[in-house]
Write an enzyme that holds these catalytic residues in place. Structure first.
Site, PDB file in Angstrom:
ATOM      1  N   ARG A 167       0.825  -1.220   0.000  1.00  0.00           N
ATOM      2  CA  ARG A 167       0.000   0.000   0.000  1.00  0.00           C
ATOM      3  C   ARG A 167       0.859   1.270   0.000  1.00  0.00           C
ATOM      4  NH1 ARG A 167      -2.355  -3.764  -0.774  1.00  0.00           N
ATOM      5  NH2 ARG A 167      -4.274  -4.536   0.167  1.00  0.00           N
ATOM      6  N   SER A 240     -10.679  -1.392   3.522  1.00  0.00           N
ATOM      7  CA  SER A 240      -9.891  -1.710   4.720  1.00  0.00           C
ATOM      8  C   SER A 240      -9.437  -0.408   5.362  1.00  0.00           C
ATOM      9  CB  SER A 240      -8.663  -2.531   4.348  1.00  0.00           C
ATOM     10  OG  SER A 240      -9.078  -3.701   3.702  1.00  0.00           O
ATOM     11  N   GLU A 344      -4.929   2.877   6.727  1.00  0.00           N
ATOM     12  CA  GLU A 344      -4.611   2.860   5.295  1.00  0.00           C
ATOM     13  C   GLU A 344      -5.297   4.067   4.640  1.00  0.00           C
ATOM     14  OE1 GLU A 344      -5.341  -0.989   3.372  1.00  0.00           O
ATOM     15  OE2 GLU A 344      -6.064   0.093   1.618  1.00  0.00           O
TER      16      GLU A 344
HETATM   17  C1  LIG Z   1     -15.754  -1.066  -0.585  1.00  0.00           C
HETATM   18  C2  LIG Z   1     -14.291  -0.780  -0.781  1.00  0.00           C
HETATM   19  C3  LIG Z   1     -13.421  -1.821  -1.018  1.00  0.00           C
HETATM   20  C4  LIG Z   1     -12.049  -1.567  -1.178  1.00  0.00           C
HETATM   21  N1  LIG Z   1     -11.214  -2.616  -1.395  1.00  0.00           N
HETATM   22  C5  LIG Z   1      -9.887  -2.400  -1.542  1.00  0.00           C
HETATM   23  C6  LIG Z   1      -8.999  -3.493  -1.764  1.00  0.00           C
HETATM   24  O1  LIG Z   1      -9.395  -4.646  -1.879  1.00  0.00           O
HETATM   25  N2  LIG Z   1      -7.673  -3.225  -1.860  1.00  0.00           N
HETATM   26  C7  LIG Z   1      -7.188  -1.936  -1.773  1.00  0.00           C
HETATM   27  O2  LIG Z   1      -5.965  -1.758  -1.883  1.00  0.00           O
HETATM   28  N3  LIG Z   1      -8.010  -0.892  -1.584  1.00  0.00           N
HETATM   29  C8  LIG Z   1      -9.341  -1.080  -1.464  1.00  0.00           C
HETATM   30  N4  LIG Z   1     -10.183  -0.031  -1.250  1.00  0.00           N
HETATM   31  C9  LIG Z   1      -9.617   1.321  -1.119  1.00  0.00           C
HETATM   32  C10 LIG Z   1      -9.594   2.132  -2.440  1.00  0.00           C
HETATM   33  O3  LIG Z   1     -10.640   1.719  -3.294  1.00  0.00           O
HETATM   34  C11 LIG Z   1      -8.270   2.035  -3.181  1.00  0.00           C
HETATM   35  O4  LIG Z   1      -7.190   2.473  -2.384  1.00  0.00           O
HETATM   36  C12 LIG Z   1      -8.284   2.845  -4.486  1.00  0.00           C
HETATM   37  O5  LIG Z   1      -7.239   2.429  -5.312  1.00  0.00           O
HETATM   38  C13 LIG Z   1      -8.195   4.362  -4.275  1.00  0.00           C
HETATM   39  O6  LIG Z   1      -8.434   5.008  -5.525  1.00  0.00           O
HETATM   40  P1  LIG Z   1      -9.153   6.409  -5.592  1.00  0.00           P
HETATM   41  O7  LIG Z   1      -9.113   6.879  -7.005  1.00  0.00           O
HETATM   42  O8  LIG Z   1     -10.486   6.367  -4.966  1.00  0.00           O
HETATM   43  O9  LIG Z   1      -8.158   7.293  -4.719  1.00  0.00           O
HETATM   44  P2  LIG Z   1      -8.543   8.477  -3.726  1.00  0.00           P
HETATM   45  O10 LIG Z   1      -9.232   7.912  -2.539  1.00  0.00           O
HETATM   46  O11 LIG Z   1      -9.228   9.576  -4.449  1.00  0.00           O
HETATM   47  O12 LIG Z   1      -7.085   8.976  -3.301  1.00  0.00           O
HETATM   48  C14 LIG Z   1      -6.231   8.175  -2.537  1.00  0.00           C
HETATM   49  C15 LIG Z   1      -4.864   8.880  -2.433  1.00  0.00           C
HETATM   50  O13 LIG Z   1      -4.271   8.926  -3.726  1.00  0.00           O
HETATM   51  C16 LIG Z   1      -4.026  10.284  -4.150  1.00  0.00           C
HETATM   52  N5  LIG Z   1      -4.368  10.341  -5.581  1.00  0.00           N
HETATM   53  C17 LIG Z   1      -5.480   9.867  -6.190  1.00  0.00           C
HETATM   54  N6  LIG Z   1      -5.408  10.057  -7.513  1.00  0.00           N
HETATM   55  C18 LIG Z   1      -4.208  10.663  -7.755  1.00  0.00           C
HETATM   56  C19 LIG Z   1      -3.543  11.125  -8.933  1.00  0.00           C
HETATM   57  N7  LIG Z   1      -4.077  10.994 -10.155  1.00  0.00           N
HETATM   58  N8  LIG Z   1      -2.325  11.697  -8.796  1.00  0.00           N
HETATM   59  C20 LIG Z   1      -1.737  11.838  -7.572  1.00  0.00           C
HETATM   60  N9  LIG Z   1      -2.314  11.439  -6.417  1.00  0.00           N
HETATM   61  C21 LIG Z   1      -3.550  10.851  -6.514  1.00  0.00           C
HETATM   62  C22 LIG Z   1      -4.945  11.140  -3.286  1.00  0.00           C
HETATM   63  O14 LIG Z   1      -4.415  12.444  -3.105  1.00  0.00           O
HETATM   64  C23 LIG Z   1      -4.969  10.345  -1.985  1.00  0.00           C
HETATM   65  O15 LIG Z   1      -3.811  10.636  -1.228  1.00  0.00           O
HETATM   66  C24 LIG Z   1     -11.556  -0.238  -1.109  1.00  0.00           C
HETATM   67  C25 LIG Z   1     -12.457   0.825  -0.892  1.00  0.00           C
HETATM   68  C26 LIG Z   1     -13.815   0.548  -0.729  1.00  0.00           C
HETATM   69  C27 LIG Z   1     -14.747   1.713  -0.533  1.00  0.00           C
END
Ligand SMILES: Cc1cc2nc3c(=O)[nH]c(=O)nc-3n(C[C@H](O)[C@H](O)[C@H](O)COP(=O)(O)OP(=O)(O)OC[C@H]3O[C@@H](n4cnc5c(N)ncnc54)[C@H](O)[C@@H]3O)c2cc1C
Length: 348
Positions: A167, A240, A344
């Site tokens: 992560r 998580s 996380e």
């Molecule tokens: C129901 C559910 C299940 C999930 N299951 C998993 C799982 O199995 N495994 C897992 O690892 N995660 C899981 N997650 C967490 C999440 O979905 C992941 O971490 C996902 O990859 C985050 O992507 P996001 O675009 O929503 O990022 P965001 O939440 O929008 O951002 C996360 C971080 O990344 C940065 N960021 C985002 N986009 C960019 C960009 N383009 N450039 C620079 N920085 C950026 C943001 O500033 C922030 O610090 C889950 C979440 C939910 C709600």
């Protein structure tokens, strides 16, 4: 094109569904607009503060955000054959990660299938190194195109420099905070069969006498996840909430003596020994052992099917409600087992 909106309600934009306001929302849909979007964000509010947000699925807004939120909405992807059954897929940071995975699986390409149904954007998954069922996003990334905000230039960062770990990535290092905005991510996938079925329920696929395809593995993962995890459309969560703690090499014996003192049979403690001798313990197990599974505190609760997930139980939870439950869990696990859980989820 750059779109600027003022005083935005963030509830629809974060999967925790907490109500918070952002002073500005700045969205751009082409790579070339990234520099101007960042400059606009710097000038948008008196504080000059800004942050980048993808799908908002790993972010907890603890308060209103007084700065500007920059949202990369660069979508679309293209494929390039590399020979030997390898295919390079380059996707915009704003693509919904699961849409990309559904498409690569349909095309018979191996690599991303175990990551099916992880919410959020391609950019977010590349930054967080999202992982599930024995696979991490970074395993298949070959390079990332980003805007280097400090140096004011577009950069291509190759896999070897992305510093992927559990992560974490180059983008998460303290010294790189606010340095990059990820714009495009390239993955190398394979048409040759290479399923990763080590995770318990996936092993069943091997015993079934059907041809294993990326789509079949995807369907199995979707079924498993739907049975265990809250649906984003129904219940607010950020997946998580905590990272699985890793005990340094040599600390295992001490941890086991704490377990024994707590009346827990050492052999019953689930753990994974990592190549460097350190030991990973499932945070879900620790939280469960403290009796938190299914418990509610105010508007927040621990998900009854998976104690690693904190949910917005009533749909009315504020960031502070979630943090109150988080703190109670961290304190309980620390006082019982001497382990400090680290979130996380990114707190804003
Ligand atoms: C129901 C559910 C299940 C999930 N299951 C998993 C799982 O199995 N495994 C897992 O690892 N995660 C899981 N997650 C967490 C999440 O979905 C992941 O971490 C996902 O990859 C985050 O992507 P996001 O675009 O929503 O990022 P965001 O939440 O929008 O951002 C996360 C971080 O990344 C940065 N960021 C985002 N986009 C960019 C960009 N383009 N450039 C620079 N920085 C950026 C943001 O500033 C922030 O610090 C889950 C979440 C939910 C709600």
């Amino acid at each position: 094109m750059i779109t600027v909106l003022e005083n935005i309600d963030l509830r629809p934009y974060n999967t925790m569904r907490v109500g918070a306001k952002a002073a500005m929302w700045i969205e751009f849909d082409s790579l070339e607009d990234a520099p101007a979007a960042i400059e606009t964000a710097k000038m948008a509010t008196p504080s000059g503060k800004y942050m980048i947000m993808g799908g908002g699925s790993n972010i907890l807004f603890c308060n209103d955000y007084s700065g500007a939120i920059v949202h990369p909405a660069v979508i679309g992807w293209e494929a390039k054959a590399l020979g030997n059954g390898k295919m390079e897929i380059t996707a915009g940071a704003g693509v919904e990660f699961d849409n990309l995975i559904a498409s690569t699986c349909r095309s018979g390409l191996w690599g991303l299938e175990n990551l099916s149904l992880i919410p959020g954007s391609v950019g977010g998954a590349a930054v967080q190194n999202a992982g599930a069922y024995g696979v991490e996003t970074g395993d298949y990334i070959s390079e990332i195109r980003a805007w280097d905000i400090e140096a004011e230039k577009f950069v291509v960062i190759k896999k070897e420099s992305l510093d992927y770990g559990y992560r974490t990535s180059l983008f998460k290092k303290a010294e790189n905070a606010g340095k990059y905005i990820v714009l495009e991510v390239s993955f190398i996938l394979s048409a040759e069969s290479c399923p990763k079925l080590d995770y318990g329920p996936l092993k069943d696929l091997e015993s079934d006498s059907v041809k294993i395809t990326p789509d079949l593995v995807r369907q199995k993962i979707v079924d498993i996840r739907n049975s265990k995890l809250p649906k984003v459309s129904d219940t607010g969560s950020a997946g998580s909430f905590f990272k699985n703690p890793v005990l340094e090499k040599g600390s295992w014996a001490e941890f086991i003596s704490v377990m024994t003192a707590n009346g827990i049979e050492p052999d019953s403690v689930p753990h994974f020994v990592l190549p460097d001798g350190s030991v990973k313990i499932p945070a879900a197990w620790l939280i469960d052992k403290c009796g938190w599974k299914g418990k509610t505190l105010g508007n927040a609760a621990v998900w009854s099917h998976q104690p690693l997930i904190i949910v917005n139980a009533t749909g009315k939870a504020s960031g502070s409600d979630i943090v109150a439950l988080e703190k109670a869990i961290v304190e309980d696990v620390r006082s019982r087992f001497g382990i400090t859980l680290v979130p996380e989820v990114v707190h804003v």
